[in-house]
Design a protein around this motif. Structure first.
Motif, PDB file in Angstrom:
ATOM      1  N   ASN A 146       6.648  -8.282  -3.189  1.00 13.77           N
ATOM      2  CA  ASN A 146       6.472  -7.512  -4.419  1.00 13.77           C
ATOM      3  C   ASN A 146       5.060  -6.974  -4.563  1.00 13.77           C
ATOM      4  OD1 ASN A 146       9.096  -8.014  -5.130  1.00 13.77           O
ATOM      5  ND2 ASN A 146       8.601  -9.831  -6.306  1.00 13.77           N
ATOM      6  N   SER A 147       4.089  -7.661  -4.003  1.00  9.10           N
ATOM      7  CA  SER A 147       2.696  -7.274  -4.160  1.00  9.10           C
ATOM      8  C   SER A 147       2.246  -6.371  -3.017  1.00  9.10           C
ATOM      9  CB  SER A 147       1.815  -8.517  -4.210  1.00  9.10           C
ATOM     10  OG  SER A 147       0.474  -8.138  -4.262  1.00  9.10           O
ATOM     11  N   ASN A 148       1.616  -5.269  -3.369  1.00 14.62           N
ATOM     12  CA  ASN A 148       1.083  -4.364  -2.359  1.00 14.62           C
ATOM     13  C   ASN A 148      -0.395  -4.616  -2.111  1.00 14.62           C
ATOM     14  OD1 ASN A 148       3.533  -3.056  -2.062  1.00 14.62           O
ATOM     15  ND2 ASN A 148       3.099  -1.650  -3.729  1.00 14.62           N
TER      16      ASN A 148
ATOM     17  N   ASP B  38     -15.764   4.782 -13.818  1.00 15.47           N
ATOM     18  CA  ASP B  38     -14.740   5.698 -13.306  1.00 15.47           C
ATOM     19  C   ASP B  38     -14.076   5.122 -12.062  1.00 15.47           C
ATOM     20  OD1 ASP B  38     -15.369   7.481 -15.276  1.00 15.47           O
ATOM     21  OD2 ASP B  38     -16.684   8.703 -14.018  1.00 15.47           O
ATOM     22  N   LYS B  39     -12.745   5.228 -12.027  1.00 12.30           N
ATOM     23  CA  LYS B  39     -11.952   4.690 -10.921  1.00 12.30           C
ATOM     24  C   LYS B  39     -11.626   5.800  -9.923  1.00 12.30           C
ATOM     25  CE  LYS B  39      -7.394   2.709 -10.126  1.00 12.30           C
ATOM     26  NZ  LYS B  39      -6.180   2.222 -10.783  1.00 12.30           N
ATOM     27  N   PHE B  40     -11.711   5.467  -8.632  1.00  7.80           N
ATOM     28  CA  PHE B  40     -11.356   6.396  -7.570  1.00  7.80           C
ATOM     29  C   PHE B  40     -10.444   5.683  -6.579  1.00  7.80           C
ATOM     30  CE2 PHE B  40     -15.274   8.117  -9.191  1.00  7.80           C
ATOM     31  CZ  PHE B  40     -15.051   9.477  -9.178  1.00  7.80           C
ATOM     32  N   GLU B  41      -9.615   6.472  -5.901  1.00  6.18           N
ATOM     33  CA  GLU B  41      -8.730   5.957  -4.868  1.00  6.18           C
ATOM     34  C   GLU B  41      -8.939   6.802  -3.621  1.00  6.18           C
ATOM     35  OE1 GLU B  41      -4.145   4.863  -4.973  1.00  6.18           O
ATOM     36  OE2 GLU B  41      -4.474   7.021  -4.888  1.00  6.18           O
ATOM     37  N   ALA B  42      -9.089   6.134  -2.483  1.00  2.68           N
ATOM     38  CA  ALA B  42      -9.347   6.865  -1.244  1.00  2.68           C
ATOM     39  C   ALA B  42      -8.529   6.256  -0.118  1.00  2.68           C
ATOM     40  CB  ALA B  42     -10.827   6.808  -0.888  1.00  2.68           C
ATOM     41  N   GLY B  43      -8.084   7.111   0.789  1.00  2.00           N
ATOM     42  CA  GLY B  43      -7.483   6.641   2.019  1.00  2.00           C
ATOM     43  C   GLY B  43      -8.574   6.228   2.984  1.00  2.00           C
ATOM     44  N   MET B  44      -8.184   5.557   4.051  1.00  2.00           N
ATOM     45  CA  MET B  44      -9.167   5.075   5.008  1.00  2.00           C
ATOM     46  C   MET B  44      -8.777   5.506   6.409  1.00  2.00           C
ATOM     47  SD  MET B  44      -9.667   1.230   3.555  1.00  2.00           S
ATOM     48  CE  MET B  44     -10.767   0.779   4.846  1.00  2.00           C
ATOM     49  N   SER B  45      -9.789   5.816   7.214  1.00  2.00           N
ATOM     50  CA  SER B  45      -9.575   6.140   8.612  1.00  2.00           C
ATOM     51  C   SER B  45      -9.678   4.844   9.412  1.00  2.00           C
ATOM     52  CB  SER B  45     -10.634   7.143   9.065  1.00  2.00           C
ATOM     53  OG  SER B  45     -10.489   7.414  10.427  1.00  2.00           O
ATOM     54  N   LEU B  46      -8.544   4.356   9.906  1.00  2.00           N
ATOM     55  CA  LEU B  46      -8.482   3.059  10.576  1.00  2.00           C
ATOM     56  C   LEU B  46      -7.996   3.199  12.007  1.00  2.00           C
ATOM     57  CD1 LEU B  46      -6.786   1.008   7.737  1.00  2.00           C
ATOM     58  CD2 LEU B  46      -9.184   0.962   8.372  1.00  2.00           C
ATOM     59  N   GLN B  47      -8.362   2.232  12.825  1.00  2.00           N
ATOM     60  CA  GLN B  47      -7.852   2.146  14.184  1.00  2.00           C
ATOM     61  C   GLN B  47      -6.602   1.277  14.185  1.00  2.00           C
ATOM     62  OE1 GLN B  47     -11.151   0.630  16.424  1.00  2.00           O
ATOM     63  NE2 GLN B  47     -12.245   2.581  16.384  1.00  2.00           N
TER      64      GLN B  47
ATOM     65  N   SER C 199     -23.750   2.939  -8.597  1.00  2.00           N
ATOM     66  CA  SER C 199     -23.350   2.375  -7.311  1.00  2.00           C
ATOM     67  C   SER C 199     -21.848   2.567  -7.169  1.00  2.00           C
ATOM     68  CB  SER C 199     -23.656   0.879  -7.259  1.00  2.00           C
ATOM     69  OG  SER C 199     -25.032   0.667  -7.386  1.00  2.00           O
ATOM     70  N   LEU C 200     -21.356   2.547  -5.932  1.00  2.00           N
ATOM     71  CA  LEU C 200     -19.927   2.672  -5.667  1.00  2.00           C
ATOM     72  C   LEU C 200     -19.429   1.326  -5.168  1.00  2.00           C
ATOM     73  CD1 LEU C 200     -20.020   6.135  -3.888  1.00  2.00           C
ATOM     74  CD2 LEU C 200     -19.438   5.655  -6.248  1.00  2.00           C
ATOM     75  N   ILE C 201     -18.618   0.637  -5.983  1.00  2.00           N
ATOM     76  CA  ILE C 201     -18.201  -0.726  -5.709  1.00  2.00           C
ATOM     77  C   ILE C 201     -16.715  -0.766  -5.408  1.00  2.00           C
ATOM     78  CG2 ILE C 201     -18.040  -3.054  -6.660  1.00  2.00           C
ATOM     79  CD1 ILE C 201     -20.418  -0.793  -8.295  1.00  2.00           C
ATOM     80  N   ALA C 202     -16.378  -1.302  -4.235  1.00  2.00           N
ATOM     81  CA  ALA C 202     -14.969  -1.459  -3.847  1.00  2.00           C
ATOM     82  C   ALA C 202     -14.393  -2.668  -4.577  1.00  2.00           C
ATOM     83  CB  ALA C 202     -14.857  -1.635  -2.344  1.00  2.00           C
ATOM     84  N   THR C 203     -13.230  -2.478  -5.204  1.00  2.00           N
ATOM     85  CA  THR C 203     -12.615  -3.567  -5.962  1.00  2.00           C
ATOM     86  C   THR C 203     -11.300  -4.046  -5.366  1.00  2.00           C
ATOM     87  OG1 THR C 203     -11.549  -1.964  -7.417  1.00  2.00           O
ATOM     88  CG2 THR C 203     -13.652  -2.881  -8.142  1.00  2.00           C
ATOM     89  N   ALA C 204     -10.558  -3.175  -4.680  1.00  2.00           N
ATOM     90  CA  ALA C 204      -9.259  -3.594  -4.151  1.00  2.00           C
ATOM     91  C   ALA C 204      -8.868  -2.740  -2.955  1.00  2.00           C
ATOM     92  CB  ALA C 204      -8.184  -3.488  -5.232  1.00  2.00           C
ATOM     93  N   MET C 205      -8.101  -3.353  -2.074  1.00  2.00           N
ATOM     94  CA  MET C 205      -7.475  -2.650  -0.956  1.00  2.00           C
ATOM     95  C   MET C 205      -5.985  -2.955  -1.056  1.00  2.00           C
ATOM     96  SD  MET C 205      -8.190  -2.983   3.145  1.00  2.00           S
ATOM     97  CE  MET C 205      -9.938  -2.671   2.986  1.00  2.00           C
ATOM     98  N   TYR C 206      -5.158  -1.922  -0.943  1.00  2.00           N
ATOM     99  CA  TYR C 206      -3.721  -2.122  -1.141  1.00  2.00           C
ATOM    100  C   TYR C 206      -2.922  -1.121  -0.332  1.00  2.00           C
ATOM    101  CZ  TYR C 206      -4.574   1.636  -4.478  1.00  2.00           C
ATOM    102  OH  TYR C 206      -4.969   2.803  -5.066  1.00  2.00           O
ATOM    103  N   TRP C 207      -1.621  -1.393  -0.227  1.00  2.00           N
ATOM    104  CA  TRP C 207      -0.689  -0.489   0.444  1.00  2.00           C
ATOM    105  C   TRP C 207      -0.128   0.478  -0.583  1.00  2.00           C
ATOM    106  CZ3 TRP C 207      -0.469  -0.447   5.538  1.00  2.00           C
ATOM    107  CH2 TRP C 207      -0.766  -1.592   6.235  1.00  2.00           C
ATOM    108  N   LYS C 208      -0.076   1.741  -0.236  1.00  2.00           N
ATOM    109  CA  LYS C 208       0.614   2.738  -1.043  1.00  2.00           C
ATOM    110  C   LYS C 208       1.561   3.430  -0.084  1.00  2.00           C
ATOM    111  CE  LYS C 208      -0.213   6.204  -4.539  1.00  2.00           C
ATOM    112  NZ  LYS C 208      -1.260   6.940  -5.249  1.00  2.00           N
ATOM    113  N   GLN C 209       2.826   3.064  -0.165  1.00  2.00           N
ATOM    114  CA  GLN C 209       3.851   3.413   0.815  1.00  2.00           C
ATOM    115  C   GLN C 209       3.396   2.872   2.170  1.00  2.00           C
ATOM    116  OE1 GLN C 209       4.319   7.610   0.272  1.00  2.00           O
ATOM    117  NE2 GLN C 209       5.455   7.357  -1.630  1.00  2.00           N
ATOM    118  N   CYS C 210       3.116   3.708   3.137  1.00  2.00           N
ATOM    119  CA  CYS C 210       2.693   3.197   4.445  1.00  2.00           C
ATOM    120  C   CYS C 210       1.199   3.385   4.680  1.00  2.00           C
ATOM    121  CB  CYS C 210       3.489   3.866   5.555  1.00  2.00           C
ATOM    122  SG  CYS C 210       3.228   5.636   5.641  1.00  2.00           S
TER     123      CYS C 210
END
Length: 163
Positions: free
Chosen positions: A11-13, A29-38, A111-122
């Motif tokens: 249930n949790s992404n 202010d909240k932002f969402e970004a994709g990541m370039s991963l290997q 400053s730009l602070i990362a708060t969460a990493m999650y799945w959004k679809q794939c």
């Protein structure tokens, strides 16, 4: 016919959280970004070997990068590739969003602070905020307000039970 539900879908992404961020920073202010991963990083993320507690977003050459995030490599998945668990990972943002971030960081001192990493679809997404560091007295005031809210809830609960 009814569709079959998949048995192994959780249930949790959420992949990883930075719980200290709200304590140490006042976030705006909240932002969402994709990541370039290997490929090996995606496999490690699927197995949950991620730590974003000390990471932040840095802007360099009009591009945003995630610094300090630790993705530990799997032994079986990364035998033919040299893996760097702490490498800089490029964030995928629109130019309009980058312009807003650059202005806030350079002019206003955010400053730009990362708060969460999650799945959004794939896709793996990173949630980060614009924020300013809190002083020690601000942290104590927040703790005091939170404790008062808990005590107030207890008082109201006991008052309702007395009727």
């Amino acid at each position: 016919m009814a569709k079959k539900k998949s048995k192994n879908k959780s249930n949790s992404n959420t992949i990883a959280l930075n719980k200290k961020a709200r304590h140490n920073y006042s976030l705006t202010d909240k932002f969402e970004a994709g990541m370039s991963l290997q490929g090996w990083e995606v496999k490690s993320i699927r197995s949950g070997k991620v730590n974003i507690s000390d990471c932040y977003v840095h802007i360099k050459n009009r591009e945003a990068y995630l610094l300090g995030a630790e993705i530990m490599p799997l032994n079986a998945a990364s035998s033919h590739v040299v893996c760097d668990p702490n490498r800089d990972r490029k964030l995928l943002l629109n130019q309009r969003e980058l312009d807003k971030l650059i202005g806030a960081v350079e002019r206003d001192g955010y400053s730009l602070i990362a708060t969460a990493m999650y799945w959004k679809q794939c896709w793996v997404k990173l949630e980060f905020y614009l924020g300013k560091g809190k002083k020690d007295h601000d942290k104590r005031a927040d703790i005091k307000d939170r404790e008062w809210a808990v005590d107030k809830g207890r008082l109201m609960k006991n008052k309702n039970l007395d009727r």
